[in-house]
Design a protein around this motif. Sequence first.
Motif, PDB file in Angstrom:
ATOM      1  N   ASP A  26     -10.472  -5.496  38.509  1.00  0.00           N
ATOM      2  CA  ASP A  26      -9.102  -5.288  38.049  1.00  0.00           C
ATOM      3  C   ASP A  26      -8.762  -3.812  38.200  1.00  0.00           C
ATOM      4  O   ASP A  26      -9.406  -2.952  37.599  1.00  0.00           O
ATOM      5  CB  ASP A  26      -8.995  -5.723  36.586  1.00  0.00           C
ATOM      6  N   SER A  28      -5.431  -2.825  37.877  1.00  0.00           N
ATOM      7  CA  SER A  28      -4.064  -2.717  37.368  1.00  0.00           C
ATOM      8  C   SER A  28      -3.945  -1.511  36.438  1.00  0.00           C
ATOM      9  O   SER A  28      -4.947  -0.927  36.013  1.00  0.00           O
ATOM     10  CB  SER A  28      -3.672  -3.999  36.626  1.00  0.00           C
ATOM     11  N   PHE A  60      -7.731  -5.852  42.549  1.00  0.00           N
ATOM     12  CA  PHE A  60      -6.407  -6.438  42.372  1.00  0.00           C
ATOM     13  C   PHE A  60      -5.586  -5.646  41.377  1.00  0.00           C
ATOM     14  O   PHE A  60      -6.090  -5.095  40.411  1.00  0.00           O
ATOM     15  CB  PHE A  60      -6.489  -7.911  41.958  1.00  0.00           C
ATOM     16  N   SER A  61      -4.329  -5.516  41.697  1.00  0.00           N
ATOM     17  CA  SER A  61      -3.307  -4.988  40.809  1.00  0.00           C
ATOM     18  C   SER A  61      -2.051  -5.766  41.185  1.00  0.00           C
ATOM     19  O   SER A  61      -2.089  -6.988  41.182  1.00  0.00           O
ATOM     20  CB  SER A  61      -3.155  -3.470  40.974  1.00  0.00           C
ATOM     21  N   SER A  62      -0.975  -5.092  41.575  1.00  0.00           N
ATOM     22  CA  SER A  62       0.211  -5.818  42.037  1.00  0.00           C
ATOM     23  C   SER A  62      -0.070  -6.549  43.340  1.00  0.00           C
ATOM     24  O   SER A  62       0.511  -7.595  43.620  1.00  0.00           O
ATOM     25  CB  SER A  62       1.383  -4.854  42.227  1.00  0.00           C
ATOM     26  N   GLU A  63      -0.967  -5.994  44.137  1.00  0.00           N
ATOM     27  CA  GLU A  63      -1.377  -6.564  45.418  1.00  0.00           C
ATOM     28  C   GLU A  63      -2.901  -6.550  45.501  1.00  0.00           C
ATOM     29  O   GLU A  63      -3.540  -5.661  44.939  1.00  0.00           O
ATOM     30  CB  GLU A  63      -0.815  -5.744  46.586  1.00  0.00           C
ATOM     31  N   THR A  98      -0.688  -6.934  37.356  1.00  0.00           N
ATOM     32  CA  THR A  98      -1.904  -7.743  37.445  1.00  0.00           C
ATOM     33  C   THR A  98      -1.577  -9.042  38.156  1.00  0.00           C
ATOM     34  O   THR A  98      -0.953  -9.929  37.589  1.00  0.00           O
ATOM     35  CB  THR A  98      -2.466  -8.051  36.042  1.00  0.00           C
ATOM     36  N   SER A  99      -1.982  -9.140  39.418  1.00  0.00           N
ATOM     37  CA  SER A  99      -1.758 -10.349  40.202  1.00  0.00           C
ATOM     38  C   SER A  99      -3.114 -10.823  40.717  1.00  0.00           C
ATOM     39  O   SER A  99      -3.584 -10.395  41.767  1.00  0.00           O
ATOM     40  CB  SER A  99      -0.790 -10.051  41.353  1.00  0.00           C
TER      41      SER A  99
END
Length: 122
Positions: A26, A28, A60-63, A98-99
Motif C-alpha cells: 500500500d 496510498s 498501489f495507491s490511486s493507480e 487507495t485503489s
Amino acid sequence: MVAEAWPTQAEESCQETGRDILIVVDLSGSMCHVLDVLKDCLRDVIAHAGDGDRMSVVGFSSEPTLVCDWMELGGSNGVDNRRTLGACVEAMEARGGTSLVPALQLAAEQMCKRTEAAGRAS
C-alpha cells in the motif's frame, strides 16, 4: 507483522530452484507516517530471501505501480539484485488514494509472466 514458519518438504525443494516472491504494498497517502517502517520490513525480506529466489514488488495507491519487475537474488550469473531491489524500495513514495483491485490485477499479470518464464526455462 512478521511471520516465520518452518519449511515444508515442498519448500525444501524450493531451495534448489528458488521461490517466486511477489509483494503487494500500500503506497496510498495514508501510509505516509509508516512508510519508513514498511521500507525497513521490505529490506528485511530482501535480505533474508534465499539465493535463487525471484522477487517482484507491486505498489498501489490511486493507480497500480510496478515498483520492481522480477529479479533473481544471488543469480547463477553472479549478479545479486538485492541492491537494485533495495533502490526500488527506497524510491517508493506514499501519495494518492487507495485503489486495490487494479494492483491485484497487475499482481496476477506478474504471476502469469513469471509462470510463463518458468515454463520456457524447463
